[in-house]
Motif scaffolding. Structure first.
Motif, PDB file in Angstrom:
ATOM      1  N   ASP A  15       0.844  -1.194   0.000  1.00 37.92           N
ATOM      2  CA  ASP A  15       0.000   0.000   0.000  1.00 37.92           C
ATOM      3  C   ASP A  15       0.879   1.243   0.000  1.00 37.92           C
ATOM      4  OD1 ASP A  15       0.706  -0.961   2.687  1.00 37.92           O
ATOM      5  OD2 ASP A  15      -0.278   0.854   3.387  1.00 37.92           O
ATOM      6  N   CYS A  16       0.299   2.359  -0.407  1.00 38.51           N
ATOM      7  CA  CYS A  16       1.037   3.631  -0.411  1.00 38.51           C
ATOM      8  C   CYS A  16       0.080   4.751  -0.770  1.00 38.51           C
ATOM      9  CB  CYS A  16       2.204   3.593  -1.399  1.00 38.51           C
ATOM     10  SG  CYS A  16       1.715   3.391  -3.116  1.00 38.51           S
ATOM     11  N   GLY A  17       0.575   5.967  -0.778  1.00 39.15           N
ATOM     12  CA  GLY A  17      -0.229   7.104  -1.179  1.00 39.15           C
ATOM     13  C   GLY A  17      -0.515   7.083  -2.670  1.00 39.15           C
ATOM     14  N   GLY A  18      -1.675   7.611  -3.061  1.00 38.39           N
ATOM     15  CA  GLY A  18      -2.006   7.788  -4.466  1.00 38.39           C
ATOM     16  C   GLY A  18      -2.884   6.713  -5.072  1.00 38.39           C
ATOM     17  N   LEU A  19      -3.036   5.582  -4.403  1.00 35.90           N
ATOM     18  CA  LEU A  19      -3.819   4.494  -4.980  1.00 35.90           C
ATOM     19  C   LEU A  19      -5.289   4.852  -5.114  1.00 35.90           C
ATOM     20  CD1 LEU A  19      -2.102   1.452  -3.280  1.00 35.90           C
ATOM     21  CD2 LEU A  19      -2.460   1.710  -5.723  1.00 35.90           C
ATOM     22  N   ASN A  20      -5.826   5.525  -4.112  1.00 37.05           N
ATOM     23  CA  ASN A  20      -7.239   5.902  -4.202  1.00 37.05           C
ATOM     24  C   ASN A  20      -7.473   6.928  -5.307  1.00 37.05           C
ATOM     25  OD1 ASN A  20      -8.585   4.245  -2.346  1.00 37.05           O
ATOM     26  ND2 ASN A  20      -7.826   5.472  -0.634  1.00 37.05           N
ATOM     27  N   ALA A  21      -6.460   7.707  -5.624  1.00 35.52           N
ATOM     28  CA  ALA A  21      -6.577   8.628  -6.754  1.00 35.52           C
ATOM     29  C   ALA A  21      -6.706   7.846  -8.058  1.00 35.52           C
ATOM     30  CB  ALA A  21      -5.365   9.562  -6.806  1.00 35.52           C
ATOM     31  N   VAL A  22      -5.945   6.747  -8.182  1.00 34.92           N
ATOM     32  CA  VAL A  22      -6.056   5.881  -9.358  1.00 34.92           C
ATOM     33  C   VAL A  22      -7.464   5.310  -9.457  1.00 34.92           C
ATOM     34  CG1 VAL A  22      -5.263   3.732 -10.421  1.00 34.92           C
ATOM     35  CG2 VAL A  22      -3.604   5.270  -9.352  1.00 34.92           C
ATOM     36  N   VAL A  23      -7.949   4.761  -8.340  1.00 33.97           N
ATOM     37  CA  VAL A  23      -9.281   4.140  -8.314  1.00 33.97           C
ATOM     38  C   VAL A  23     -10.355   5.156  -8.675  1.00 33.97           C
ATOM     39  CG1 VAL A  23     -11.007   3.036  -6.825  1.00 33.97           C
ATOM     40  CG2 VAL A  23      -8.588   2.377  -6.637  1.00 33.97           C
ATOM     41  N   SER A  69      -9.174  10.723  -2.634  1.00 35.82           N
ATOM     42  CA  SER A  69      -7.840  10.660  -3.246  1.00 35.82           C
ATOM     43  C   SER A  69      -6.731  10.960  -2.252  1.00 35.82           C
ATOM     44  CB  SER A  69      -7.755  11.645  -4.414  1.00 35.82           C
ATOM     45  OG  SER A  69      -8.686  11.324  -5.416  1.00 35.82           O
ATOM     46  N   SER A  70      -7.016  11.763  -1.244  1.00 38.91           N
ATOM     47  CA  SER A  70      -5.970  12.177  -0.310  1.00 38.91           C
ATOM     48  C   SER A  70      -5.660  11.119   0.741  1.00 38.91           C
ATOM     49  CB  SER A  70      -6.382  13.475   0.399  1.00 38.91           C
ATOM     50  OG  SER A  70      -7.567  13.282   1.138  1.00 38.91           O
ATOM     51  N   PHE A  71      -6.459  10.053   0.815  1.00 42.54           N
ATOM     52  CA  PHE A  71      -6.191   8.975   1.760  1.00 42.54           C
ATOM     53  C   PHE A  71      -5.207   7.991   1.132  1.00 42.54           C
ATOM     54  CE2 PHE A  71     -10.573   9.234   4.059  1.00 42.54           C
ATOM     55  CZ  PHE A  71     -10.237  10.498   4.513  1.00 42.54           C
ATOM     56  N   ALA A  72      -4.180   7.621   1.885  1.00 45.39           N
ATOM     57  CA  ALA A  72      -3.266   6.581   1.413  1.00 45.39           C
ATOM     58  C   ALA A  72      -3.948   5.221   1.533  1.00 45.39           C
ATOM     59  CB  ALA A  72      -1.977   6.624   2.216  1.00 45.39           C
ATOM     60  N   GLY A  73      -3.253   4.185   1.076  1.00 45.31           N
ATOM     61  CA  GLY A  73      -3.890   2.873   1.034  1.00 45.31           C
ATOM     62  C   GLY A  73      -4.831   2.786  -0.147  1.00 45.31           C
ATOM     63  N   SER A  74      -5.633   1.733  -0.181  1.00 48.98           N
ATOM     64  CA  SER A  74      -6.508   1.508  -1.323  1.00 48.98           C
ATOM     65  C   SER A  74      -7.889   1.063  -0.885  1.00 48.98           C
ATOM     66  CB  SER A  74      -5.912   0.448  -2.252  1.00 48.98           C
ATOM     67  OG  SER A  74      -6.832   0.090  -3.260  1.00 48.98           O
ATOM     68  N   GLU A  75      -8.892   1.748  -1.386  1.00 53.22           N
ATOM     69  CA  GLU A  75     -10.277   1.368  -1.149  1.00 53.22           C
ATOM     70  C   GLU A  75     -10.536  -0.050  -1.666  1.00 53.22           C
ATOM     71  OE1 GLU A  75     -14.331   2.776  -0.018  1.00 53.22           O
ATOM     72  OE2 GLU A  75     -12.309   3.499   0.333  1.00 53.22           O
ATOM     73  N   ALA A  76      -9.775  -0.467  -2.665  1.00 50.17           N
ATOM     74  CA  ALA A  76     -10.005  -1.783  -3.274  1.00 50.17           C
ATOM     75  C   ALA A  76      -9.389  -2.927  -2.481  1.00 50.17           C
ATOM     76  CB  ALA A  76      -9.448  -1.790  -4.703  1.00 50.17           C
ATOM     77  N   GLY A  77      -8.466  -2.640  -1.596  1.00 49.16           N
ATOM     78  CA  GLY A  77      -7.815  -3.698  -0.834  1.00 49.16           C
ATOM     79  C   GLY A  77      -6.711  -4.390  -1.620  1.00 49.16           C
ATOM     80  N   HIS A  78      -5.816  -5.045  -0.881  1.00 52.31           N
ATOM     81  CA  HIS A  78      -4.629  -5.651  -1.478  1.00 52.31           C
ATOM     82  C   HIS A  78      -4.440  -7.094  -1.020  1.00 52.31           C
ATOM     83  CE1 HIS A  78      -2.041  -2.014  -2.855  1.00 52.31           C
ATOM     84  NE2 HIS A  78      -3.312  -1.741  -2.955  1.00 52.31           N
ATOM     85  N   SER A  79      -3.615  -7.814  -1.759  1.00 50.15           N
ATOM     86  CA  SER A  79      -3.060  -9.094  -1.327  1.00 50.15           C
ATOM     87  C   SER A  79      -1.773  -9.296  -2.115  1.00 50.15           C
ATOM     88  CB  SER A  79      -4.029 -10.247  -1.603  1.00 50.15           C
ATOM     89  OG  SER A  79      -4.273 -10.384  -2.990  1.00 50.15           O
ATOM     90  N   ARG A  80      -0.937 -10.215  -1.633  1.00 49.52           N
ATOM     91  CA  ARG A  80       0.288 -10.545  -2.374  1.00 49.52           C
ATOM     92  C   ARG A  80       0.133 -11.974  -2.887  1.00 49.52           C
ATOM     93  NH1 ARG A  80       4.222  -7.094  -2.409  1.00 49.52           N
ATOM     94  NH2 ARG A  80       5.737  -8.668  -3.011  1.00 49.52           N
ATOM     95  N   VAL A  81      -0.386 -12.094  -4.096  1.00 50.20           N
ATOM     96  CA  VAL A  81      -0.672 -13.401  -4.702  1.00 50.20           C
ATOM     97  C   VAL A  81      -0.053 -13.445  -6.084  1.00 50.20           C
ATOM     98  CG1 VAL A  81      -2.481 -14.913  -5.591  1.00 50.20           C
ATOM     99  CG2 VAL A  81      -2.817 -13.728  -3.405  1.00 50.20           C
ATOM    100  N   LYS A  82       0.751 -14.470  -6.336  1.00 46.65           N
ATOM    101  CA  LYS A  82       1.326 -14.683  -7.661  1.00 46.65           C
ATOM    102  C   LYS A  82       0.516 -15.765  -8.357  1.00 46.65           C
ATOM    103  CE  LYS A  82       5.772 -15.117 -10.000  1.00 46.65           C
ATOM    104  NZ  LYS A  82       7.234 -15.195  -9.819  1.00 46.65           N
ATOM    105  N   ILE A  83      -0.269 -15.366  -9.326  1.00 45.40           N
ATOM    106  CA  ILE A  83      -1.213 -16.272  -9.968  1.00 45.40           C
ATOM    107  C   ILE A  83      -0.518 -17.511 -10.523  1.00 45.40           C
ATOM    108  CG2 ILE A  83      -2.873 -16.526 -11.854  1.00 45.40           C
ATOM    109  CD1 ILE A  83      -3.943 -14.796  -9.618  1.00 45.40           C
ATOM    110  N   SER A  84       0.647 -17.357 -11.134  1.00 43.69           N
ATOM    111  CA  SER A  84       1.323 -18.494 -11.761  1.00 43.69           C
ATOM    112  C   SER A  84       1.718 -19.575 -10.758  1.00 43.69           C
ATOM    113  CB  SER A  84       2.557 -18.016 -12.531  1.00 43.69           C
ATOM    114  OG  SER A  84       3.511 -17.460 -11.649  1.00 43.69           O
ATOM    115  N   LYS A  85       1.804 -19.206  -9.465  1.00 44.52           N
ATOM    116  CA  LYS A  85       2.166 -20.188  -8.446  1.00 44.52           C
ATOM    117  C   LYS A  85       0.976 -21.016  -7.974  1.00 44.52           C
ATOM    118  CE  LYS A  85       6.416 -18.461  -6.381  1.00 44.52           C
ATOM    119  NZ  LYS A  85       7.098 -18.147  -5.097  1.00 44.52           N
TER     120      LYS A  85
END
Length: 404
Positions: A15-23, A69-85
Motif C-alpha cells: 500500500d502507499c499514497g495515491g492508490l485511491n486517486a487511481v481508483v 484521493s488524499s487517503f493513502a492505502g486503497s479502497e479496493a484492498g490488497h493481497s500478495r498473490v502470484k497467480i502463476s504459483k
C-alpha cells in the motif's frame, strides 16, 4: 474485439499514497463514458475468486464520492498473490469465467514490479489489462504512484528525529523501505539533510561511515556553545556489506513472490558503529574534553535506530501523487478502450497519453551512481570512499517525463 461495457479496477502489492486517486479517476472517466466500473477486492486473490462472488461494488457517482484521493492505502484492498504459483491448472480459465460472469472486458491494475509481472502473465493468457504504475520504491522505468508521498514522509521523520538526537547527543539511524533500490532512502535523506545515506546499490564500508560520522559528530559538539550535536543516517532495509550479504533476521521468511522479509539493517548499522565507538580511544578523550564522560555509565555516544516502517506508506497522500494517480488511472481506462493491453501508463503530457510495454516498465531501475557522486561533493556519505564527479553540460531539449 467486442466493445468494453464494464471494467474492473484492482490494486495489489504494497500500500502507499495515491492508490485511491487511481481508483477514483479510473471510475470517474469510465462513468463519463457510460462504462461500468467495478472494484475487484483484495487484489489478485479477489480476481482468482471472482467467479465465486455473488456481487461486486459498482463505482457509480454516489459510491465514488466515498473514495478520497488524499487517503493513502486503497479502497479496493490488497493481497500478495502470484497467480502463476497457484497449482490449479484451470486458474486462467477460472479468472476468465469470473470476468465473463460480471461482463468485465478489461482490468485497470495498479501495482509495482511484482504486480506488473502478474499482469504480464494475465495478458499472455488472454486477459486484457493496463497497468497504472505504483510503487514507493520508484524502481520502475516511469514515475510511480506513492514515491513522492513516501519521500516526503521519510524526510519529515528524519527531520523530526534530529531534535531528540541533538538533545541527547545521539547518533540516529533511521531504517526505511528499499529492498533492491534506494530511491526513497536517497531522496528522503537528501531532503532532510541526512549526513549519511546507505542504499542497496552501494556495498557498505563501515570504516568509511564511522570516519565520516566521527568527524562531523565531534566537530558539531566542539563548536557548540552548549556542547550539543547529532549525526543522522538514513539506511534502506536492503543494504549489503562489502561481500554482498543482506542484513536480515535468521528467522526471516519468504513472501509469496520469494522475497526475504527483511528486518534488521538499522540495528546492524547501530551495532557496527557502537563496536567502533567502544574500541576508539580518541572517543573517551573527546567525551572527557567536553564534559560528557562518566565512568561505567557514559563512556561512548549513544547510537539509536528508529524504524518508521509502514508509517511512510500510510495516512495521507501528497499532492503530486494525487495528480499523477488520477492521470494514470484515467489514462489506463482510455488505453483499454483503445484495445491496448499489456502496457503501462508512462505519463499524460498535455493531450498526449504516453505508455510503454509493462515488460519494459517493470525492469528494475537502480539509483544512478553518477547522481550519488554529485551529492558526495556536498559531503554526504554513502558508505564508500567518494567517487569523483565530472558532470557534463548540455542544453536541455525540453520537459521530460519525471523519474526520480
Amino acid at each position: 474485439m467486442e466493445p468494453i461495457r464494464n471494467i474492473g479496477i484492482l490494486t495489489a502489492g504494497g500500500d502507499c499514497g495515491g492508490l485511491n486517486a487511481v481508483v477514483r479517476a479510473a471510475a470517474k472517466i469510465a462513468v463519463a463514458r457510460n462504462i461500468g466500473a467495478y472494484i475487484i477486492p483484495s487484489g489478485y486473490a479477489g480476481l482468482y475468486n471472482l467467479v465465486d462472488y455473488d456481487e461486486l461494488v459498482r463505482l457509480d457517482d454516489e459510491r465514488i464520492d466515498h473514495v478520497h484521493s488524499s487517503f493513502a492505502g486503497s479502497e479496493a484492498g490488497h493481497s500478495r498473490v502470484k497467480i502463476s504459483k497457484i497449482k490449479n491448472p484451470d486458474k486462467y480459465r477460472r479468472i476468465l469465467e469470473g470476468l465473463r460472469k460480471f461482463d468485465i472486458g478489461g482490468l485497470v491494475i495498479s501495482g509495482g514490479d511484482d504486480t506488473g509481472s502478474v499482469m504480464v502473465d494475465l495478458t499472455e493468457n488472454g486477459i486484457p489489462c493496463v497497468h497504472a504504475p505504483k510503487t514507493m520504491d520508484l524502481d520502475l522505468h516511469t514515475y510511480s504512484v506513492g514515491g513522492d508521498s513516501a519521500i516526503n514522509k521519510i524526510a519529515h521523520f528524519v527531520n523530526e528525529i534530529q531534535t531528540t538526537g541533538k538533545t541527547h547527543n545521539r547518533i540516529m539511524v533511521v531504517e526505511v523501505f528499499g529492498r533492491y533500490t534506494g530511491h526513497t532512502a536517497f531522496r528522503g535523506g537528501v531532503a532532510s539533510d541526512a549526513d549519511c545515506i546507505l542504499i542497496p546499490e552501494i556495498p557498505v564500508d563501515f570504516d568509511v561511515v564511522y570516519d565520516h560520522m566521527k568527524r562531523h559528530y565531534m566537530r558539531r559538539i566542539l563548536r557548540s556553545d552548549l556542547r550539543s550535536g547529532t549525526y543522522t543516517i538514513v539506511v534502506a532495509e536492503g543494504i549489503r556489506d562489502e561481500k554482498g550479504h543482506l542484513f536480515a533476521d535468521d528467522s526471516a521468511s519468504l513472501d509469496s513472490f520469494g522475497h526475504v522479509k527483511l528486518a534488521g539493517a538499522g540495528r546492524y548499522v547501530r551495532q557496527c558503529l557502537e563496536e567502533r565507538l567502544r574500541r576508539d580511544e580518541e572517543i573517551e578523550r573527546f567525551l572527557k574534553r567536553v564534559g560528557m564522560y562518566v565512568p561505567d555509565v557514559f563512556t561512548s555516544p549513544e547510537v539509536r535506530e528508529v524504524v518508521p516502517g509502514h508509517l511512510v506508506r500510510s495516512g495521507s497522500t501528497f499532492a503530486y501523487d494525487v495528480n499523477f494517480g488520477k492521470e494514470a488511472g484515467a489514462a489506463a481506462v482510455l488505453l483499454l478502450l483503445q484495445g491496448l493491453s499489456g502496457v503501462t501508463v508512462l505519463s499524460v503530457n498535455g493531450g498526449e497519453i504516453r505508455y510503454i510495454s509493462t515488460k519494459e516498465a517493470i525492469r528494475r531501475r537502480e539509483v544512478d551512481l553518477r547522481i550519488v557522486s554529485f551529492y558526495e561533493q556536498m559531503d554526504i556519505c554513502f558508505g564508500r570512499v567518494p567517487v569523483p564527479c565530472a558532470p557534463l553540460f548540455a542544453e536541455g531539449p525540453g520537459v521530460q517525463d519525471r523519474v526520480y
